[in-house]
Design an enzyme around this catalytic site. Structure first.
Site, PDB file in Angstrom:
ATOM      1  N   GLY A  31      86.651  26.632  60.812  1.00 21.03           N
ATOM      2  CA  GLY A  31      86.009  27.916  61.490  1.00 21.03           C
ATOM      3  C   GLY A  31      85.181  27.653  60.030  1.00 21.03           C
ATOM      4  CB  ALA A  32      84.264  25.411  57.293  1.00 23.95           C
ATOM      5  CG  ASP A  81      86.715  25.317  71.505  1.00 29.65           C
ATOM      6  OD1 ASP A  81      87.488  25.600  71.265  1.00 29.65           O
ATOM      7  OD2 ASP A  81      86.442  25.991  72.585  1.00 29.65           O
ATOM      8  CB  VAL A  82      90.528  25.003  66.761  1.00 33.22           C
ATOM      9  CG1 VAL A  82      89.534  24.852  65.414  1.00 33.22           C
ATOM     10  CG2 VAL A  82      90.510  26.810  66.898  1.00 33.22           C
ATOM     11  CG  ASN A 108      88.565  30.429  58.707  1.00 34.49           C
ATOM     12  OD1 ASN A 108      89.020  31.116  57.410  1.00 34.49           O
ATOM     13  ND2 ASN A 108      87.780  30.810  59.287  1.00 34.49           N
ATOM     14  CE1 TYR A 175      92.615  38.334  63.918  1.00 37.37           C
ATOM     15  CE2 TYR A 175      94.303  39.583  63.348  1.00 37.37           C
ATOM     16  CZ  TYR A 175      93.448  38.743  62.857  1.00 37.37           C
ATOM     17  OH  TYR A 175      92.872  38.401  61.685  1.00 37.37           O
ATOM     18  CE  LYS A 179      94.519  35.252  62.717  1.00 36.30           C
ATOM     19  NZ  LYS A 179      94.036  33.922  61.353  1.00 36.30           N
ATOM     20  CB  ILE A 208      87.533  39.596  54.329  1.00 36.49           C
ATOM     21  CG1 ILE A 208      89.076  39.147  54.332  1.00 36.49           C
ATOM     22  CG2 ILE A 208      86.597  38.160  53.430  1.00 36.49           C
ATOM     23  CD1 ILE A 208      89.620  39.509  52.605  1.00 36.49           C
TER      24      ILE A 208
HETATM   25  P1  NAP Z   1      83.766  35.422  61.139  1.00 36.47           P
HETATM   26  O1  NAP Z   1      83.146  35.473  59.901  1.00 36.47           O
HETATM   27  O2  NAP Z   1      83.754  35.353  62.169  1.00 36.47           O
HETATM   28  O3  NAP Z   1      84.596  33.385  60.931  1.00 36.47           O
HETATM   29  C1  NAP Z   1      84.769  32.534  61.987  1.00 36.47           C
HETATM   30  C2  NAP Z   1      83.935  31.621  62.632  1.00 36.47           C
HETATM   31  O4  NAP Z   1      84.621  30.899  63.049  1.00 36.47           O
HETATM   32  C3  NAP Z   1      82.963  31.002  63.070  1.00 36.47           C
HETATM   33  O5  NAP Z   1      82.184  30.848  62.493  1.00 36.47           O
HETATM   34  C4  NAP Z   1      83.504  31.722  64.548  1.00 36.47           C
HETATM   35  O6  NAP Z   1      81.794  30.614  65.080  1.00 36.47           O
HETATM   36  C5  NAP Z   1      84.267  30.076  64.381  1.00 36.47           C
HETATM   37  N1  NAP Z   1      84.763  30.227  65.437  1.00 36.47           N
HETATM   38  C6  NAP Z   1      85.017  30.737  66.171  1.00 36.47           C
HETATM   39  N2  NAP Z   1      85.748  30.126  67.743  1.00 36.47           N
HETATM   40  C7  NAP Z   1      86.066  29.350  67.278  1.00 36.47           C
HETATM   41  C8  NAP Z   1      86.930  27.967  67.992  1.00 36.47           C
HETATM   42  N3  NAP Z   1      86.960  28.055  68.634  1.00 36.47           N
HETATM   43  N4  NAP Z   1      86.975  26.731  67.201  1.00 36.47           N
HETATM   44  C9  NAP Z   1      85.945  26.583  66.268  1.00 36.47           C
HETATM   45  N5  NAP Z   1      85.675  27.452  65.106  1.00 36.47           N
HETATM   46  C10 NAP Z   1      85.519  28.621  65.916  1.00 36.47           C
HETATM   47  O7  NAP Z   1      85.359  35.157  60.934  1.00 36.47           O
HETATM   48  P2  NAP Z   1      86.085  35.680  59.998  1.00 36.47           P
HETATM   49  O8  NAP Z   1      86.143  36.630  59.330  1.00 36.47           O
HETATM   50  O9  NAP Z   1      85.739  34.475  57.981  1.00 36.47           O
HETATM   51  O10 NAP Z   1      87.679  35.060  60.116  1.00 36.47           O
HETATM   52  C11 NAP Z   1      88.428  34.096  59.824  1.00 36.47           C
HETATM   53  C12 NAP Z   1      89.936  33.924  59.673  1.00 36.47           C
HETATM   54  O11 NAP Z   1      90.566  34.744  58.607  1.00 36.47           O
HETATM   55  C13 NAP Z   1      90.378  34.392  61.140  1.00 36.47           C
HETATM   56  O12 NAP Z   1      91.568  33.380  61.648  1.00 36.47           O
HETATM   57  C14 NAP Z   1      90.450  35.642  61.085  1.00 36.47           C
HETATM   58  O13 NAP Z   1      91.399  35.996  62.073  1.00 36.47           O
HETATM   59  C15 NAP Z   1      91.422  35.708  59.785  1.00 36.47           C
HETATM   60  N6  NAP Z   1      90.877  37.097  58.950  1.00 36.47           N
HETATM   61  C16 NAP Z   1      90.025  37.829  58.921  1.00 36.47           C
HETATM   62  C17 NAP Z   1      90.174  38.720  58.176  1.00 36.47           C
HETATM   63  C18 NAP Z   1      89.013  39.719  57.803  1.00 36.47           C
HETATM   64  O14 NAP Z   1      89.000  40.867  57.325  1.00 36.47           O
HETATM   65  N7  NAP Z   1      87.916  38.969  57.649  1.00 36.47           N
HETATM   66  C19 NAP Z   1      91.458  39.787  57.782  1.00 36.47           C
HETATM   67  C20 NAP Z   1      92.532  38.783  58.024  1.00 36.47           C
HETATM   68  C21 NAP Z   1      92.564  37.517  58.494  1.00 36.47           C
HETATM   69  P3  NAP Z   1      81.596  31.601  66.355  1.00 36.47           P
HETATM   70  O15 NAP Z   1      81.055  32.787  65.007  1.00 36.47           O
HETATM   71  O16 NAP Z   1      80.621  31.016  66.830  1.00 36.47           O
HETATM   72  O17 NAP Z   1      82.392  32.550  67.343  1.00 36.47           O
END
Ligand code: NAP
Length: 276
Positions: A31-32, A81-82, A108, A175, A179, A208
């Site tokens: 997810g980078a 795709d994880v 991630n 979710y 988690k 975030i």
């Molecule tokens: P994000 O902005 O949506 O970025 C996530 C990335 O992962 C996107 O590029 C997405 O692609 C990709 N992805 C989605 N499904 C995937 C799959 N099956 N295989 C590989 N890549 C995939 O998310 P984020 O907010 O950075 O969150 C990242 C992590 O932090 C997640 O695990 C989330 O639960 C955790 N987290 C986030 C927050 C927050 O507030 N942001 C808080 C707590 C935990 P697409 O965009 O094309 O779907």
């Protein structure tokens, strides 16, 4: 999307990172292409790590790889795709082909769609669990097997959530189940991998600001989502949403030798949200 607040000179001088150095590490970050994962890839590359940018969105991953190429580490983009075990195994294999070994996995990739349980379909639940938990488990298995084969330890960093320990909002039950599973898995896999000198730790981000969190919540308008996020931010004792780099710097710590004797722990990075 804001990636970083202003930083002090020492943060941008990897030669001064000392025990926090990640220079020469070979890393796989899922997810980078966006958000937190991108922030982590950015810091690792800046610190001299080689990074496989594994994301379901190949174009975005390639864009990040081109950006990171200006820094020290060698970035490579790959569509992964994880939720597919074959993709997880292929990603680890690609690291070996490109970098020669795998020292660090950052799990991630994750999704956070909203649905009340009373309206939830089995397909919705399976999708969330399939990416957030099952995907993380089988990526960890593929990386763990490689690290054991290499025989010189390794590090696995799982991006959990404050929702691993306490719910944030209604609608996130699937979710939160995923988690919570990430936290339990982290602890048990840490136990299993300790004899192999592979540490397995987790980070629990609070709110975030990322591409993902800027999307309208299912069933809400953009205005309603913005109002909900503003109310959420008011509940954060530090009165600001985090940025990806807040998580990236802690991921670098867990990836470095500074954290060599830590395993099975959850580091909360939430501006005090869990205290509120
Ligand atoms: P994000 O902005 O949506 O970025 C996530 C990335 O992962 C996107 O590029 C997405 O692609 C990709 N992805 C989605 N499904 C995937 C799959 N099956 N295989 C590989 N890549 C995939 O998310 P984020 O907010 O950075 O969150 C990242 C992590 O932090 C997640 O695990 C989330 O639960 C955790 N987290 C986030 C927050 C927050 O507030 N942001 C808080 C707590 C935990 P697409 O965009 O094309 O779907």
């Amino acid at each position: 999307m804001a990636q970083r607040p202003p930083t002090s000179e020492i943060e941008t001088r990897p030669d001064l990172w000392g025990p926090f150095s990640v220079a020469g590490r070979n890393a796989l970050v899922t997810g980078a292409a966006k958000g937190i994962g991108r922030g982590i890839a950015d810091r690792l590359a800046e610190g001299g790590a080689n990074v496989l940018i594994a994301d379901i969105d190949l174009a975005a991953a390639q864009h990040v790889a081109e950006h990171l190429a200006q820094d020290e580490g060698r970035p490579v983009a790959m569509r992964v795709d994880v939720s597919s075990e074959a993709d997880c195994e292929a990603a680890v294999q690609r690291c070996i082909e490109e970098f020669g070994s795998l020292d660090l996995l950052v799990n991630n990739a994750g999704i956070f769609p909203s649905s009340p349980v009373l309206e939830m379909s089995p397909e919705f639940f399976d999708r969330v669990l399939g990416i957030n938990l099952r995907g993380l488990v089988f990526m960890s298995k593929a990386a763990g097997l490689q690290m054991v084969r290499q025989g010189r330890g390794g590090k696995i960093v799982n991006i959990a959530s404050i929702d691993s320990v306490h719910p944030s909002l209604p609608g996130l039950a699937a979710y939160d189940a995923s988690k919570g599973g990430v936290l339990s898995f982290t602890k048990n896999f840490a136990l299993e991998m300790a004899p192999h000198h592979v540490t397995v730790n987790a980070i629990a981000p609070g709110g975030i600001a990322t591409e993902g969190t800027s999307q309208p919540v299912t069933g809400l308008t953009k205005e309603q989502t913005d109002a909900m996020m503003a109310a959420f931010t008011q509940r954060i004792p530090m009165k600001r949403m985090g940025v990806p780099d807040d998580i990236a710097k802690v991921a670098v710590f867990l990836a470095s030798s500074a954290a060599d004797y830590m395993t099975g722990v959850l580091i909360v990075v939430d501006g005090g949200m869990l205290l509120s």
